[in-house]
Design a protein around this motif. Sequence first.
Motif, PDB file in Angstrom:
ATOM      1  N   ILE A  42     -34.532   3.391  87.267  1.00  0.00           N
ATOM      2  CA  ILE A  42     -33.499   4.247  86.672  1.00  0.00           C
ATOM      3  C   ILE A  42     -32.750   3.492  85.586  1.00  0.00           C
ATOM      4  CG2 ILE A  42     -31.260   5.355  87.113  1.00  0.00           C
ATOM      5  CD1 ILE A  42     -32.360   6.203  89.848  1.00  0.00           C
ATOM      6  N   ALA A  43     -32.369   2.238  85.868  1.00  0.00           N
ATOM      7  CA  ALA A  43     -31.655   1.430  84.873  1.00  0.00           C
ATOM      8  C   ALA A  43     -32.507   1.249  83.624  1.00  0.00           C
ATOM      9  CB  ALA A  43     -31.286   0.075  85.474  1.00  0.00           C
ATOM     10  N   PRO A  96     -39.772  14.524  94.684  1.00  0.00           N
ATOM     11  CA  PRO A  96     -39.622  13.472  93.679  1.00  0.00           C
ATOM     12  C   PRO A  96     -40.943  13.129  93.002  1.00  0.00           C
ATOM     13  CG  PRO A  96     -39.477  12.533  95.884  1.00  0.00           C
ATOM     14  CD  PRO A  96     -39.425  14.019  96.036  1.00  0.00           C
ATOM     15  N   GLY A  97     -42.053  13.252  93.755  1.00  0.00           N
ATOM     16  CA  GLY A  97     -43.356  12.950  93.177  1.00  0.00           C
ATOM     17  C   GLY A  97     -43.676  13.834  91.986  1.00  0.00           C
ATOM     18  N   PHE A  98     -43.333  15.131  92.095  1.00  0.00           N
ATOM     19  CA  PHE A  98     -43.580  16.049  90.979  1.00  0.00           C
ATOM     20  C   PHE A  98     -42.839  15.595  89.733  1.00  0.00           C
ATOM     21  CE2 PHE A  98     -41.743  19.527  88.489  1.00  0.00           C
ATOM     22  CZ  PHE A  98     -42.897  20.072  87.939  1.00  0.00           C
ATOM     23  N   PHE A  99     -41.563  15.308  89.854  1.00  0.00           N
ATOM     24  CA  PHE A  99     -40.759  14.935  88.694  1.00  0.00           C
ATOM     25  C   PHE A  99     -41.231  13.614  88.071  1.00  0.00           C
ATOM     26  CE2 PHE A  99     -37.692  17.750  90.899  1.00  0.00           C
ATOM     27  CZ  PHE A  99     -37.414  18.612  89.848  1.00  0.00           C
ATOM     28  N   ILE A 100     -41.534  12.629  88.908  1.00  0.00           N
ATOM     29  CA  ILE A 100     -41.906  11.309  88.394  1.00  0.00           C
ATOM     30  C   ILE A 100     -43.293  11.333  87.755  1.00  0.00           C
ATOM     31  CG2 ILE A 100     -42.397   8.912  89.020  1.00  0.00           C
ATOM     32  CD1 ILE A 100     -40.279   9.231  91.261  1.00  0.00           C
ATOM     33  N   PHE A 101     -44.272  11.899  88.458  1.00  0.00           N
ATOM     34  CA  PHE A 101     -45.636  11.897  87.935  1.00  0.00           C
ATOM     35  C   PHE A 101     -45.800  12.822  86.736  1.00  0.00           C
ATOM     36  CE2 PHE A 101     -46.585  10.247  92.236  1.00  0.00           C
ATOM     37  CZ  PHE A 101     -47.372   9.160  91.880  1.00  0.00           C
ATOM     38  N   ALA A 102     -45.152  13.988  86.777  1.00  0.00           N
ATOM     39  CA  ALA A 102     -45.236  14.893  85.630  1.00  0.00           C
ATOM     40  C   ALA A 102     -44.583  14.270  84.402  1.00  0.00           C
ATOM     41  CB  ALA A 102     -44.567  16.229  85.971  1.00  0.00           C
ATOM     42  N   ALA A 103     -43.452  13.622  84.612  1.00  0.00           N
ATOM     43  CA  ALA A 103     -42.779  12.955  83.494  1.00  0.00           C
ATOM     44  C   ALA A 103     -43.659  11.854  82.916  1.00  0.00           C
ATOM     45  CB  ALA A 103     -41.453  12.368  83.972  1.00  0.00           C
ATOM     46  N   ASN A 104     -44.297  11.077  83.783  1.00  0.00           N
ATOM     47  CA  ASN A 104     -45.164   9.994  83.324  1.00  0.00           C
ATOM     48  C   ASN A 104     -46.333  10.531  82.505  1.00  0.00           C
ATOM     49  OD1 ASN A 104     -46.132   7.341  83.086  1.00  0.00           O
ATOM     50  ND2 ASN A 104     -47.386   7.543  84.910  1.00  0.00           N
ATOM     51  N   GLY A 105     -46.909  11.644  82.955  1.00  0.00           N
ATOM     52  CA  GLY A 105     -48.005  12.254  82.216  1.00  0.00           C
ATOM     53  C   GLY A 105     -47.590  12.681  80.820  1.00  0.00           C
ATOM     54  N   TYR A 108     -36.815  13.460  75.968  1.00  0.00           N
ATOM     55  CA  TYR A 108     -35.588  13.390  76.765  1.00  0.00           C
ATOM     56  C   TYR A 108     -35.704  14.208  78.050  1.00  0.00           C
ATOM     57  CZ  TYR A 108     -33.372  11.154  72.746  1.00  0.00           C
ATOM     58  OH  TYR A 108     -33.060  10.281  71.734  1.00  0.00           O
ATOM     59  N   ILE A 109     -36.402  15.344  77.974  1.00  0.00           N
ATOM     60  CA  ILE A 109     -36.636  16.149  79.188  1.00  0.00           C
ATOM     61  C   ILE A 109     -37.440  15.339  80.201  1.00  0.00           C
ATOM     62  CG2 ILE A 109     -37.882  18.153  80.106  1.00  0.00           C
ATOM     63  CD1 ILE A 109     -37.175  19.631  77.481  1.00  0.00           C
ATOM     64  N   SER A 110     -38.474  14.673  79.711  1.00  0.00           N
ATOM     65  CA  SER A 110     -39.323  13.864  80.588  1.00  0.00           C
ATOM     66  C   SER A 110     -38.542  12.718  81.216  1.00  0.00           C
ATOM     67  CB  SER A 110     -40.517  13.312  79.801  1.00  0.00           C
ATOM     68  OG  SER A 110     -41.304  14.346  79.260  1.00  0.00           O
ATOM     69  N   MET A 111     -37.726  12.060  80.417  1.00  0.00           N
ATOM     70  CA  MET A 111     -36.928  10.954  80.942  1.00  0.00           C
ATOM     71  C   MET A 111     -35.938  11.452  81.992  1.00  0.00           C
ATOM     72  SD  MET A 111     -37.977   8.176  79.400  1.00  0.00           S
ATOM     73  CE  MET A 111     -36.767   6.908  79.037  1.00  0.00           C
ATOM     74  N   GLY A 112     -35.337  12.621  81.725  1.00  0.00           N
ATOM     75  CA  GLY A 112     -34.421  13.216  82.697  1.00  0.00           C
ATOM     76  C   GLY A 112     -35.135  13.584  83.985  1.00  0.00           C
ATOM     77  N   MET A 113     -36.355  14.113  83.855  1.00  0.00           N
ATOM     78  CA  MET A 113     -37.147  14.449  85.043  1.00  0.00           C
ATOM     79  C   MET A 113     -37.445  13.197  85.869  1.00  0.00           C
ATOM     80  SD  MET A 113     -39.911  17.205  83.506  1.00  0.00           S
ATOM     81  CE  MET A 113     -40.935  17.087  84.988  1.00  0.00           C
ATOM     82  N   ALA A 114     -37.825  12.114  85.189  1.00  0.00           N
ATOM     83  CA  ALA A 114     -38.147  10.878  85.902  1.00  0.00           C
ATOM     84  C   ALA A 114     -36.931  10.337  86.643  1.00  0.00           C
ATOM     85  CB  ALA A 114     -38.674   9.841  84.918  1.00  0.00           C
TER      86      ALA A 114
END
Length: 479
Positions: free
Chosen positions: A443-444, A343-352, A313-319
């Motif tokens: 996001i959706a 935004p790149g940090f949040f999206i890529f870190a979440a994906n990892g 859930y943390i990762s999804m929230g970050m993304a």
Amino acid sequence: MNKQSKLSAGAKASYGLGAVGKDMVYMLSASYVLYYFQDILGVSAVAMGAILMAARVFDAFNDPIMGMIVAKTKTRFGKFRPWLLIGTITNAIILYMMFTAPPTLKGSGLVVYAAVTYILWGVTYTMMDIPYWSMIPAFTEGGKEREGLTTLARSCAGVGSAIITIVTVMSVSALGRMFGGEGITDREVERVGFSYFTLGVAVLFIAFTVICCLSVKEKSTVDMDSPSIGEMFKALIQNDQAMAVVVAIVIVNCSIYITSNLVIYFFKYDFGGTDWRGAYTLFSTFGGGMQILAMMLLYPFLRRFFTSIKIYYISMGMAIAGYISLLVLASTSMNNVYLLFIPGFFIFAANGMLSVITTVFLANTVDYGELKNGRRDESVIFSMQTFVVKLASGVSAFIAALSLQMLALSNDTAEAAEAVDYSLGVGAMQKMGLRMTMTIIPIAGLVFAIFWFSKKYILTDEKIEEIAAEIAEEKRKIA
């Protein structure tokens, strides 16, 4: 290899080198085939979307078939290495052909060429990829050695992907200018550049695989589980937790892949500037680094304080936060690529982290299935992961291509001399449409994935411990 022998450092390095080459090829195709045919050669975005989706769905179904063929193979060189070498050579040839379309081809002829080469690329990649990962039990003795080699190979695959992400755009431009001659258009520069760049990647791919095949000696007799499509879906139907995870993987990957397919268009036609290639390369380098660090460092760190479900859930929230901030920043007049690192940090870190977490969740469903159905479907469940990732890749490519068609984004939008600022030829509505496709749709999808997962997945850490205890008790009774 006898039971007491240990895998040498050279054999491990050679196997990892094979993963580097393999994923260099995969990332080149996955990230740039749409851009090459649609933006550079002018193939209809809708046609390319249909080709990419159909080919990847076919490829997903083709995996189990190739697995059965490999499983039945018997040669004095083993069952895996012959297919690994054959698949690599044919895939490298097809890759070069795919990114070296004859300049004389136009219209429907070019569409047919794109379809045939891309489908053949997928078939030959599967021919090589299945034996590569399946051969691990053929030269390891299990336990820590096998786990360590798998981790090494996955890390090397990440390196291969990162190399392509970082160097492709700038290398293509440089090679195109070097070999393209004087006075050619920017589009022609990229066409020529991709041909020479792909040739280099194909040669490295073959060289790395040859080194791998020569250095790794497989056992003569190794059984290989190769589940059929029917077995995959049967296992899903009978294991509601596996179904919950698989659906979540499809939705999350579709959401993220839509952005990855469109990000090069964002830098070229929206962020703009004559140095858009440098900005794109810098952003991609940062993002790839964040993704790897999140897998290797951030997830283990957070795991010390939170359960895997909470980290999900943390990762999804970050993304989601990353996509919102990307939309906000992109909607301003800013032209500083370093601001996009936020935004790149949040999206890529979440994906990892999500790539690690979903694998953990799938492993948990194996134990759950054993307790519920009386059997362990490890090979079936993990084959399903490959299947759904490819399925998500095809669907997301189709959505991205459809959006490009609706927005009328291509080189025709701003045909001009080299070093042109392509964003000057793109209207405000087109730019906003691209931004919204890259952010609102993902996001959706992520919101739906959160809702789905919260309702369907029940395997908490406590539940997993209970299941493990029950399985151990059942085995004790049988013994």
